[in-house]
Design an enzyme around this catalytic site. Structure first.
Site, mmCIF file in Angstrom:
data_model
loop_
_atom_site.group_PDB
_atom_site.id
_atom_site.type_symbol
_atom_site.label_atom_id
_atom_site.label_comp_id
_atom_site.label_asym_id
_atom_site.label_seq_id
_atom_site.Cartn_x
_atom_site.Cartn_y
_atom_site.Cartn_z
ATOM 1 N N MET A 121 0.824 -1.213 0.000
ATOM 2 C CA MET A 121 0.000 0.000 0.000
ATOM 3 C C MET A 121 0.856 1.260 0.000
ATOM 4 O O MET A 121 1.792 1.391 0.787
ATOM 5 C CB MET A 121 -0.889 -0.019 1.248
ATOM 6 C CG MET A 121 -1.714 1.225 1.477
ATOM 7 S SD MET A 121 -2.737 1.074 2.972
ATOM 8 C CE MET A 121 -1.497 1.056 4.261
ATOM 9 N N SER A 175 3.462 -6.862 2.081
ATOM 10 C CA SER A 175 2.225 -6.398 2.698
ATOM 11 C C SER A 175 1.041 -6.832 1.842
ATOM 12 O O SER A 175 0.928 -8.011 1.520
ATOM 13 C CB SER A 175 2.285 -4.888 2.914
ATOM 14 O OG SER A 175 1.311 -4.462 3.844
ATOM 15 N N GLN A 176 0.163 -5.918 1.410
ATOM 16 C CA GLN A 176 -1.016 -6.347 0.659
ATOM 17 C C GLN A 176 -0.649 -7.042 -0.648
ATOM 18 O O GLN A 176 -1.424 -7.855 -1.163
ATOM 19 C CB GLN A 176 -1.960 -5.172 0.398
ATOM 20 C CG GLN A 176 -1.445 -4.119 -0.546
ATOM 21 C CD GLN A 176 -2.425 -2.942 -0.696
ATOM 22 O OE1 GLN A 176 -3.225 -2.658 0.190
ATOM 23 N NE2 GLN A 176 -2.360 -2.254 -1.822
#
Length: 302
Positions: free
Chosen positions: A37, A111-112
């Site tokens: 992100m 992360s995402q």
């Protein structure tokens, strides 16, 4: 020191030259990277540095750092506002057309980006993904958004308000990336019914056998959890654990969850076959040293 500063310091450390890693036949396996992100494919302090580091460690390797959009700015914006299902579809099309990936590739998501690459593995088995390395990926979603990278903090403030007011409304689900993996343990019914991304890839509504079959084709599924993570809530999501339904205190480990006991994704079978790898690193979100990376991650990139 801020999390962003720690992240920059960690990446700088990763640029230190280490021992090269190659396949026994001398041909390195390509690597696909998906950023997190507020980041972009080519930020010299994050994904750009990672790409260069891997290229140094594995001479001749082809590294594709995914750019979602037509510019770095658009790539960063899309990490907030472009429907995840559309992002995954675009990536699947890009990988299928890349001649350098047709014999297979490894993937590494930050992360995402970790959960998004898992969706690629489940939905798009060709070309084949060999190893999936999720570094801080939120595989059971998040229930909170404490902070974001410093330069996009104003966006994060606005996102928090949207998530708190209507994460599962159709407009928010379709246009806000973080809402698509928002997992409210106090309202599991709304999550399962209305989550257009995470509830789908986690087989919350029904079992798509192709998702299960495709994920089981992985040689290794590596999940990295940051043991002092202050950004992902709960950090246990990085190991597929999450809050017990109806409250937001007690955590149910993956092996005790219905996802595992009912084997809705095939994770139980993969675990018994030694395909699941759970790694913990002391540090906040996306904070690690070059020594840790070289010892724990590089072996999965060849």
């Amino acid at each position: 020191m801020s999390v962003f500063a720690v992240w920059v310091l960690s990446i700088c450390l990763l640029l230190v030259q280490g021992s090269p890693v190659q396949k026994s036949d001398g041909e390195p396996v390509p690597l696909v990277i998906w950023h997190g992100m507020g980041d972009s494919c080519c930020n010299p302090f994050s994904m750009g540095a990672i790409k260069k580091m891997v290229e140094r460690q594995i001479p001749g390797v082809y590294v594709l750092s995914l750019e979602i959009g037509n510019s770095i700015t658009q790539d960063m914006e899309n990490s907030f506002f472009l429907n995840v299902n559309e992002q995954v579809a675009r990536v699947c099309e890009q990988l299928a057309k890349d001649p350098k990936l047709q014999q297979g590739y490894n993937s590494m998501g930050f992360s995402q980006g970790g959960q998004f690459l898992r969706a690629v593995a489940q939905r798009c088995p060709s070309p084949p993904m060999h190893n999936l390395i999720s570094i801080g990926g939120q595989h059971q979603g998040v229930y909170g958004l404490p902070h974001c990278p410093g330069e996009v903090s104003h966006i994060c403030d606005w996102i928090r308000k949207l998530l708190n007011s209507g994460a599962y409304t159709k407009p928010v689900q379709e246009h806000l990336v973080q809402a698509e993996y928002w997992h409210d343990p106090l309202n599991e019914e709304a999550y399962q019914k209305n989550s257009i991304f995470l509830a789908d890839i986690n087989q919350e509504r029904s079992v798509n056998e192709s998702y299960k079959h495709n994920l089981q084709k992985l040689q290794k599924f590596v999940m990295v959890k940051f043991l002092k993570d202050t950004m992902v809530v709960p950090p246990d999501s990085e190991w597929f654990a999450f809050y017990k339904p109806g409250q937001s205190i007690d955590i149910v480990p993956l092996q005790n969850s219905t996802l595992y006991t009912e084997d809705r994704l095939g994770l139980r079978e993969m675990d018994k076959a030694g395909k699941l790898v759970f790694l913990g690193v002391e540090g906040d979100h996306l904070s690690f040293t070059d020594e840790w990376f070289n010892e724990n991650i590089l072996p999965f990139l060849h």
